[in-house]
Write an enzyme that holds these catalytic residues in place. Structure first.
Site, PDB file in Angstrom:
ATOM      1  N   SER A   1       0.841  -1.198   0.000  1.00  0.00           N
ATOM      2  CA  SER A   1       0.000   0.000   0.000  1.00  0.00           C
ATOM      3  C   SER A   1       0.874   1.246   0.000  1.00  0.00           C
ATOM      4  CB  SER A   1      -0.900   0.016   1.230  1.00  0.00           C
ATOM      5  OG  SER A   1      -0.126   0.308   2.378  1.00  0.00           O
ATOM      6  N   LYS A   2       0.220   2.369  -0.237  1.00  0.00           N
ATOM      7  CA  LYS A   2       0.938   3.638  -0.227  1.00  0.00           C
ATOM      8  C   LYS A   2       1.562   3.880   1.143  1.00  0.00           C
ATOM      9  CE  LYS A   2      -0.264   8.361  -0.386  1.00  0.00           C
ATOM     10  NZ  LYS A   2       1.059   8.721   0.103  1.00  0.00           N
ATOM     11  N   ARG A   3       0.858   3.425   2.167  1.00  0.00           N
ATOM     12  CA  ARG A   3       1.370   3.619   3.528  1.00  0.00           C
ATOM     13  C   ARG A   3       2.710   2.918   3.741  1.00  0.00           C
ATOM     14  NH1 ARG A   3      -3.140   1.811   6.284  1.00  0.00           N
ATOM     15  NH2 ARG A   3      -4.397   2.939   4.757  1.00  0.00           N
TER      16      ARG A   3
ATOM     17  N   GLY B   1       4.982   2.610   1.529  1.00  0.00           N
ATOM     18  CA  GLY B   1       5.968   3.505   0.923  1.00  0.00           C
ATOM     19  C   GLY B   1       6.312   4.651   1.856  1.00  0.00           C
TER      20      GLY B   1
END
Ligand code: GLU
Length: 508
Positions: free
Chosen positions: A262-264, A266
């Protein structure tokens, strides 16, 4: 039977920045198309107007431009099967919805959200399907006159797919093999909504794949649950003969391996999950991108190609042309691929090493400018040589600045710990002598001057390490950097002497 022309598509919904998993999907489609001399189509699936995000389509196009993945036809590329933006194909979908209605394979349903909610409370695990549809308000239960009247009145309705229960649906997947599910677990999916006069993803997707003569559907694993429904839709339209072959790609997993990337992840671990920097138009939030973080597009492609596929041996560095040769859908793994972002950094380093120094030098110019350097003062030959001396030490072009700043800015301060260790009372005198030696050298090239300076140190019986480190400290400002005489060759005699002079004056 003649082989069908390979036609694949990448069909994103413009709902925001393109996730790196989507980039991989497009890449695999691209490799497959090129390998078979086929076509890659770029289709925009924007039938869900609630989720439309302005700028997303442009962002996606720019991402592939940067990555060097060209499409053969589609939005922005033209072609004979257009329009390629689904919101511009309303009339086409209406026609196909009507075909299903006329054939009795779909029906019109008027149930309001409140009525559906009431049913859900009344019946546990309610699903709109063969077991419940006859209790609902739809064209199967209402008299035809009433249905016509409701439509004429402008009542909103949806068109639902009439799924026959208790049928085994077979999905042949190149990666997963044959997947069989029973149609009874499917609900009568909404295919069309009168409210916005638009089809849902399922109908638009199938109709377009058919009309655009798509031969293979290569997409993320998250779409696998939709595949049985899609098979049934092909059957309902009598298009089974030209049904595309499916290949559902494995998920990209968190670097630790548990759960979907997920973006989290990253944000937490400091790596981009988007190809380009993304400015969210709604929240104003800025997310980092591979391009802005200094990754080379070739490195990103090579890195992504190996997330879910491998050539069957341990070869890792592959150009796009090699990938086109070697890629094989049936060698894709079924299980998810851990997103080893550190491997991405490694690939970037390798591609910096492989790229010609001149190219890296030209990529370095904007970095120099950003650091206040007037690049016009330096020749390309000079910049290329500077790059060649240090590029082995960096993972990103922007890191070249730290390694090379002394070439562009003469030191005025000197690393304290190096001074303590390498600058003693008689160093200024020895540096004075060194300046004399250097002044007398006609050929200031690396090897020639090295021979003379080393010869002098030996002849004088000086301590090699002390002299050379004081020399380096004077010229670089600290005791590190590439080979000393490679540096002085590039700086030239005048600059070298001026730097030693200044060090002597400053450090005494
Ligand atoms: N519009 C879908 C997406 O956003 C396409 C899925 C498919 O390839 O069928 O990924």
């Amino acid at each position: 039977m003649t082989e069908r022309r390979v036609r694949v598509r990448f069909a994103p919904s413009p709902t925001g920045a393109l996730h790196i998993g989507g980039v991989r999907t497009a890449l695999y489609n691209y490799l497959f198309a090129r390998q078979h001399g086929g076509d890659l189509i770029f289709r925009i699936e924007d039938t869900d107007s609630n989720r439309f995000v302005p700028g997303a389509e442009e962002y996606i196009l720019e991402s592939f431009k940067w990555l060097g993945i060209p499409f053969d036809e589609g939005v922005g590329f033209g072609g004979e099967h257009g329009p390629y933006r689904q919101s511009e194909r309303r009339d086409i979908y209406k026609k196909y919805v009507q075909i299903l209605l006329d054939a009795g394979k779909a029906y019109i349903a008027f149930d309001t959200p409140a009525e559906l909610e009431a049913k859900r409370t009344e019946i546990a695990n309610f699903q709109y399907d063969a077991s419940t549809r006859m209790q609902m308000r739809n064209s199967l239960t209402l008299p035809k006159e009433e249905v016509d009247a409701l439509i004429a009145e402008g009542k909103q309705y949806v068109v639902r797919f009439k799924i026959e229960p208790n049928e085994d649906v077979h999905v042949n997947d190149l990666i997963r093999g044959e997947v069989v599910i029973n149609s009874s677990i499917l609900d009568d999916k909404v295919l069309y909504k009168s409210a916005d006069e638009l089809p849902t993803y399922h109908l638009a997707n199938i109709v377009d794949d058919h009309l655009m003569e798509v031969s293979h559907v290569i997409r993320g694993e998250e779409w696998l649950p939709s595949a049985p429904l899609h098979v049934l839709l092909y059957r309902a339209f009598d298009w089974e003969d030209t049904m595309p072959v499916f290949a559902h790609l494995p998920l990209l997993l968190k670097p630790e391996g548990n759960g979907k990337l997920s973006k989290r992840d990253g944000d937490r671990l400091g790596f981009p999950v988007f190809p380009l920097e993304w400015h969210d138009p709604k929240t104003g939030e800025v997310s980092s991108g591979y391009r802005e973080s200094g990754y080379l597009p070739e490195a990103v492609i090579n890195f992504l190609a190996l997330l879910g596929w491998n050539p069957g041996n341990d070869q890792e560095l592959m150009s796009v042309d090699e990938l086109v040769q070697l890629f094989n859908l049936s060698h894709c793994s079924k299980s998810g691929a851990k997103f080893d972002y550190k491997k991405g950094v490694w690939f970037n380093h390798e591609y910096i090493m492989m790229k010609p120094d001149e190219e890296i030098a030209s990529l370095f110019k904007p970095v120099l400018k950003a650091n206040g350097i007037n690049v016009d003062l330096y020749s390309d030959v000079f910049l290329t040589k500077v790059v060649s001396l240090v590029k082995g030490r960096v993972n990103f072009v922007k890191e070249l600045w730290e390694q090379t700043r002394f070439f562009f800015v003469a030191p005025t301060e000197y690393a304290e710990k190096d001074v303590k260790k390498r600058w003693s009372e008689d160093t200024p005198r020895i540096m004075g002598e060194l300046m004399e030696v250097l002044r007398g050298i006609d050929d200031f090239s690396s090897k020639a001057s090295e021979d003379i300076v080393i010869g002098w140190i030996t002849e004088m019986g000086y301590h090699m390490g002390n002299v050379m480190n004081a020399f380096r400290l004077s010229v670089v400002g600290e005791c590190k950097g590439p080979h000393m005489f490679d540096i002085t060759e590039l700086l030239g005699k005048e600059d070298t002497l001026a730097r030693i002079q200044r060090a002597v004056e400053t450090l005494k």
